[in-house]
Design a protein around this motif. Structure first.
Motif, PDB file in Angstrom:
ATOM      1  N   GLU A  97     102.098 -74.121  76.944  1.00  0.00           N
ATOM      2  CA  GLU A  97     102.882 -74.210  75.710  1.00  0.00           C
ATOM      3  C   GLU A  97     104.144 -75.048  75.921  1.00  0.00           C
ATOM      4  O   GLU A  97     104.483 -75.893  75.086  1.00  0.00           O
ATOM      5  CB  GLU A  97     103.262 -72.803  75.249  1.00  0.00           C
ATOM      6  N   GLN A  98     104.827 -74.796  77.051  1.00  0.00           N
ATOM      7  CA  GLN A  98     106.026 -75.603  77.326  1.00  0.00           C
ATOM      8  C   GLN A  98     105.682 -77.073  77.495  1.00  0.00           C
ATOM      9  O   GLN A  98     106.412 -77.953  77.040  1.00  0.00           O
ATOM     10  CB  GLN A  98     106.712 -75.095  78.607  1.00  0.00           C
ATOM     11  N   LYS A  99     104.551 -77.339  78.135  1.00  0.00           N
ATOM     12  CA  LYS A  99     104.161 -78.729  78.375  1.00  0.00           C
ATOM     13  C   LYS A  99     103.855 -79.464  77.075  1.00  0.00           C
ATOM     14  O   LYS A  99     104.250 -80.622  76.899  1.00  0.00           O
ATOM     15  CB  LYS A  99     102.938 -78.759  79.302  1.00  0.00           C
ATOM     16  N   LEU A 100     103.161 -78.805  76.159  1.00  0.00           N
ATOM     17  CA  LEU A 100     102.846 -79.435  74.875  1.00  0.00           C
ATOM     18  C   LEU A 100     104.113 -79.722  74.077  1.00  0.00           C
ATOM     19  O   LEU A 100     104.265 -80.797  73.476  1.00  0.00           O
ATOM     20  CB  LEU A 100     101.890 -78.542  74.077  1.00  0.00           C
ATOM     21  N   LEU A 101     105.038 -78.745  74.070  1.00  0.00           N
ATOM     22  CA  LEU A 101     106.297 -78.955  73.354  1.00  0.00           C
ATOM     23  C   LEU A 101     107.109 -80.067  74.005  1.00  0.00           C
ATOM     24  O   LEU A 101     107.700 -80.912  73.308  1.00  0.00           O
ATOM     25  CB  LEU A 101     107.104 -77.657  73.335  1.00  0.00           C
ATOM     26  N   ALA A 102     107.131 -80.089  75.348  1.00  0.00           N
ATOM     27  CA  ALA A 102     107.878 -81.129  76.046  1.00  0.00           C
ATOM     28  C   ALA A 102     107.310 -82.512  75.754  1.00  0.00           C
ATOM     29  O   ALA A 102     108.061 -83.462  75.508  1.00  0.00           O
ATOM     30  CB  ALA A 102     107.838 -80.852  77.555  1.00  0.00           C
ATOM     31  N   LYS A 103     105.996 -82.636  75.756  1.00  0.00           N
ATOM     32  CA  LYS A 103     105.377 -83.930  75.480  1.00  0.00           C
ATOM     33  C   LYS A 103     105.704 -84.410  74.068  1.00  0.00           C
ATOM     34  O   LYS A 103     105.993 -85.593  73.843  1.00  0.00           O
ATOM     35  CB  LYS A 103     103.864 -83.819  75.666  1.00  0.00           C
ATOM     36  N   GLU A 104     105.697 -83.480  73.114  1.00  0.00           N
ATOM     37  CA  GLU A 104     106.011 -83.840  71.727  1.00  0.00           C
ATOM     38  C   GLU A 104     107.450 -84.325  71.596  1.00  0.00           C
ATOM     39  O   GLU A 104     107.716 -85.344  70.946  1.00  0.00           O
ATOM     40  CB  GLU A 104     105.771 -82.626  70.832  1.00  0.00           C
ATOM     41  N   MET A 105     108.393 -83.615  72.236  1.00  0.00           N
ATOM     42  CA  MET A 105     109.796 -84.009  72.134  1.00  0.00           C
ATOM     43  C   MET A 105     110.084 -85.286  72.921  1.00  0.00           C
ATOM     44  O   MET A 105     110.957 -86.072  72.533  1.00  0.00           O
ATOM     45  CB  MET A 105     110.677 -82.862  72.638  1.00  0.00           C
ATOM     46  N   PRO A 142     113.598 -65.882  78.031  1.00  0.00           N
ATOM     47  CA  PRO A 142     113.239 -67.171  77.423  1.00  0.00           C
ATOM     48  C   PRO A 142     112.506 -68.071  78.408  1.00  0.00           C
ATOM     49  O   PRO A 142     112.862 -68.138  79.587  1.00  0.00           O
ATOM     50  CB  PRO A 142     114.605 -67.771  77.033  1.00  0.00           C
ATOM     51  N   GLN A 143     111.483 -68.727  77.939  1.00  0.00           N
ATOM     52  CA  GLN A 143     110.744 -69.657  78.794  1.00  0.00           C
ATOM     53  C   GLN A 143     111.587 -70.893  79.060  1.00  0.00           C
ATOM     54  O   GLN A 143     112.396 -71.311  78.226  1.00  0.00           O
ATOM     55  CB  GLN A 143     109.427 -70.042  78.132  1.00  0.00           C
ATOM     56  N   ARG A 144     111.369 -71.483  80.240  1.00  0.00           N
ATOM     57  CA  ARG A 144     112.120 -72.675  80.628  1.00  0.00           C
ATOM     58  C   ARG A 144     111.177 -73.674  81.290  1.00  0.00           C
ATOM     59  O   ARG A 144     110.091 -73.317  81.734  1.00  0.00           O
ATOM     60  CB  ARG A 144     113.260 -72.322  81.588  1.00  0.00           C
ATOM     61  N   ILE A 145     111.628 -74.899  81.357  1.00  0.00           N
ATOM     62  CA  ILE A 145     110.876 -75.948  82.022  1.00  0.00           C
ATOM     63  C   ILE A 145     111.857 -76.767  82.842  1.00  0.00           C
ATOM     64  O   ILE A 145     112.989 -77.002  82.419  1.00  0.00           O
ATOM     65  CB  ILE A 145     110.120 -76.823  80.990  1.00  0.00           C
ATOM     66  N   SER A 146     111.478 -77.165  84.037  1.00  0.00           N
ATOM     67  CA  SER A 146     112.396 -77.870  84.936  1.00  0.00           C
ATOM     68  C   SER A 146     112.416 -79.364  84.628  1.00  0.00           C
ATOM     69  O   SER A 146     111.482 -79.917  84.024  1.00  0.00           O
ATOM     70  CB  SER A 146     111.987 -77.645  86.388  1.00  0.00           C
ATOM     71  N   SER A 147     113.488 -80.010  85.065  1.00  0.00           N
ATOM     72  CA  SER A 147     113.596 -81.462  84.880  1.00  0.00           C
ATOM     73  C   SER A 147     112.535 -82.199  85.689  1.00  0.00           C
ATOM     74  O   SER A 147     112.078 -83.273  85.292  1.00  0.00           O
ATOM     75  CB  SER A 147     114.990 -81.936  85.295  1.00  0.00           C
ATOM     76  N   ASP A 150     116.251 -75.648  74.945  1.00  0.00           N
ATOM     77  CA  ASP A 150     116.885 -75.060  73.762  1.00  0.00           C
ATOM     78  C   ASP A 150     115.836 -74.667  72.725  1.00  0.00           C
ATOM     79  O   ASP A 150     115.956 -73.621  72.061  1.00  0.00           O
ATOM     80  CB  ASP A 150     117.886 -76.062  73.170  1.00  0.00           C
ATOM     81  N   LYS A 151     114.801 -75.487  72.596  1.00  0.00           N
ATOM     82  CA  LYS A 151     113.705 -75.168  71.676  1.00  0.00           C
ATOM     83  C   LYS A 151     112.872 -73.979  72.168  1.00  0.00           C
ATOM     84  O   LYS A 151     112.252 -73.277  71.372  1.00  0.00           O
ATOM     85  CB  LYS A 151     112.787 -76.388  71.520  1.00  0.00           C
ATOM     86  N   LEU A 152     112.855 -73.788  73.480  1.00  0.00           N
ATOM     87  CA  LEU A 152     112.037 -72.722  74.062  1.00  0.00           C
ATOM     88  C   LEU A 152     112.748 -71.364  74.097  1.00  0.00           C
ATOM     89  O   LEU A 152     112.189 -70.387  74.602  1.00  0.00           O
ATOM     90  CB  LEU A 152     111.631 -73.097  75.499  1.00  0.00           C
ATOM     91  N   ARG A 153     113.946 -71.266  73.561  1.00  0.00           N
ATOM     92  CA  ARG A 153     114.684 -69.999  73.588  1.00  0.00           C
ATOM     93  C   ARG A 153     113.948 -68.882  72.855  1.00  0.00           C
ATOM     94  O   ARG A 153     114.014 -67.720  73.254  1.00  0.00           O
ATOM     95  CB  ARG A 153     116.071 -70.184  72.978  1.00  0.00           C
ATOM     96  N   ASP A 154     113.270 -69.232  71.787  1.00  0.00           N
ATOM     97  CA  ASP A 154     112.566 -68.213  70.991  1.00  0.00           C
ATOM     98  C   ASP A 154     111.220 -67.840  71.598  1.00  0.00           C
ATOM     99  O   ASP A 154     110.564 -66.913  71.108  1.00  0.00           O
ATOM    100  CB  ASP A 154     112.365 -68.715  69.558  1.00  0.00           C
ATOM    101  N   HIS A 155     110.792 -68.564  72.630  1.00  0.00           N
ATOM    102  CA  HIS A 155     109.511 -68.277  73.276  1.00  0.00           C
ATOM    103  C   HIS A 155     109.784 -67.436  74.523  1.00  0.00           C
ATOM    104  O   HIS A 155     110.401 -67.919  75.488  1.00  0.00           O
ATOM    105  CB  HIS A 155     108.792 -69.572  73.660  1.00  0.00           C
ATOM    106  N   LEU A 156     109.351 -66.206  74.535  1.00  0.00           N
ATOM    107  CA  LEU A 156     109.632 -65.289  75.637  1.00  0.00           C
ATOM    108  C   LEU A 156     108.432 -65.175  76.570  1.00  0.00           C
ATOM    109  O   LEU A 156     107.284 -65.260  76.135  1.00  0.00           O
ATOM    110  CB  LEU A 156     109.991 -63.903  75.085  1.00  0.00           C
TER     111      LEU A 156
END
Length: 397
Positions: free
Chosen positions: A154-162, A196-201, A184-190
């Motif tokens: 889920e984080q990967k799909l959102l990251a690719k879109e942004m 909150p879910q996070r993704i590294s640089s 910041d967008k992933l704050r609502d995704h637990l």
């Protein structure tokens, strides 16, 4: 595979049998001990040139086909494991008390920046080392993993879109900035723990470099900047020592040439082998006509030939040419002559691992390309017979 050139190894030189007593890397000397306690000191270059010429032999040894490659992190882990084995099998450790043994192992671990493994793990290292030597201690980190990427889908799909919406269209947004926006967008995704879910640089950077090049060239950066970032991204070899990775390429020399037999040529080919660690050319071969599988083999023959006084006299040079030695990896381009079955089989039988650069990407082989450019500008164009066909005609734009 344990290296045959090591302390206590047996060699044959000038009809006599010697044992390698010590190898001093700082002085570039190898001390040999013969029958009756006679000792002889040989320079590194002299020793390896003797191996290449056949005057020095290692009884029962023949080059073995390469079986396994490793990354620098895996190699560092294997060095730590082998040092642990040597420590635990040393007389000093065996005679020490429990507290001193603990101090010795912790000191070694700190030197390598690691923790001391359990006694059971160290015993497994000892068994592996006894069976297969250093290579058996090499870990395979690339095969490890699990459901990490599956959980980050889920984080990967959102990251690719942004990335496509923001990063690829605005050159003022860097990787750190886009990572903050994604998190910041992933704050609502637990996650399963309610955090909150996070993704590294680093993950964001990997996603960016997996995207097609055209998606970022248009709105984000100019071609030169992109090629620089791309060159840094694909530099996955992390060359740590000389002769670990050799860059090999061929260049057409645009000249009229007459050889010693009176044969005339309108084009000749220069093959070059450059060390990626030092940027130093260690192999050169010039041949008439186009590149071929045969000339690629002649380049390797040049490198592995002894660089002794006969070599200097043959080519009329006074300086010391690098002595032949083992090569870990070689980087070739995608030309057809580099895919020939005979050439590749011979190279692999020498224990050399083969890699290929990307198509139409000379920046994957920067050292050999830089050598060709320097020779073209400062030598070939100024030599007699240079056709200079690449230069524009006077008065023609």
């Amino acid at each position: 595979m344990i290296s045959p050139i090591r302390e206590s190894a047996v060699i044959e030189m000038s009809g006599a049998t010697f044992v390698i007593k010590s190898m001093n890397a700082d002085l570039q000397d190898i001390v040999l001990r013969g029958k009756g306690g006679v000792e002889r000191t040989v320079d590194y270059s002299q020793f390896y040139n003797g191996l290449a010429a056949g005057t020095i032999r290692i009884p029962g040894h023949s080059p073995q086909r390469t079986q396994k490659s490793w990354r620098p992190r895996e190699y560092a882990e294997a060095v730590f494991r082998s040092d642990l084995v040597k420590l635990f099998e040393s007389d000093r450790y065996y005679k020490a008390g429990i507290e001193e043994q603990k101090t010795l192992s912790e000191t070694l671990a700190r030197q390598h920046g690691k923790k001391v493994p359990s006694a059971k793990t160290i015993k497994s290292y000892q068994r592996k080392y006894a069976r297969g030597g250093f290579d058996s201690l090499l870990p395979d980190f690339s095969s490890r993993g699990g459901a990490g990427w599956a959980n980050k889908l889920e984080q990967k799909l959102l990251a690719k879109e942004m990335i496509l919406q923001i990063y690829a269209t605005d050159d003022k947004i860097n990787i750190t900035s886009i990572t903050l926006l994604i998190n910041d967008k992933l704050r609502d995704h637990l996650d399963v723990n309610g955090k909150p879910q996070r993704i590294s640089s680093k993950t964001v950077s990997r996603i960016i470099h997996e995207l097609p090049r055209e998606l970022v060239l248009c709105g984000r950066v100019d071609a030169k900047t992109y090629r620089l970032a791309s060159r840094q991204a694909v530099n996955a070899f992390n060359v740590e020592y000389a002769f670990q990775l050799m860059q090999v390429d061929a260049k057409t020399i645009d000249q009229y040439v007459i050889d010693e037999f009176g044969n005339r040529y309108t084009q000749i080919t220069l093959y070059s082998m450059v060390c990626s660690r030092t940027g130093y050319p260690v192999g050169i071969f010039v041949t008439p006509g186009a590149p071929s599988e045969y000339t690629l083999l002649k380049l390797f023959e040049f490198f592995f030939s002894p660089k002794d006084d006969d070599f200097k006299a043959r080519f009329g040079i006074d300086s010391q040419w690098p002595a032949p030695c083992g090569i870990a990896q070689v980087l070739l381009d995608n030309a057809s002559e580099n895919a020939g079955g005979v050439a590749l089989e011979i190279v692999r039988d020498l224990g050399i691992e083969i890699h290929y650069a990307r198509a139409n990407r000379g920046d994957d082989k920067p050292f050999v390309e830089s050598l060709f450019k320097t020779l073209e500008q400062r030598l070939f164009k100024r030599m007699p017979g240079a056709k200079k066909s690449s230069e524009p005609l006077a008065g023609v734009s």
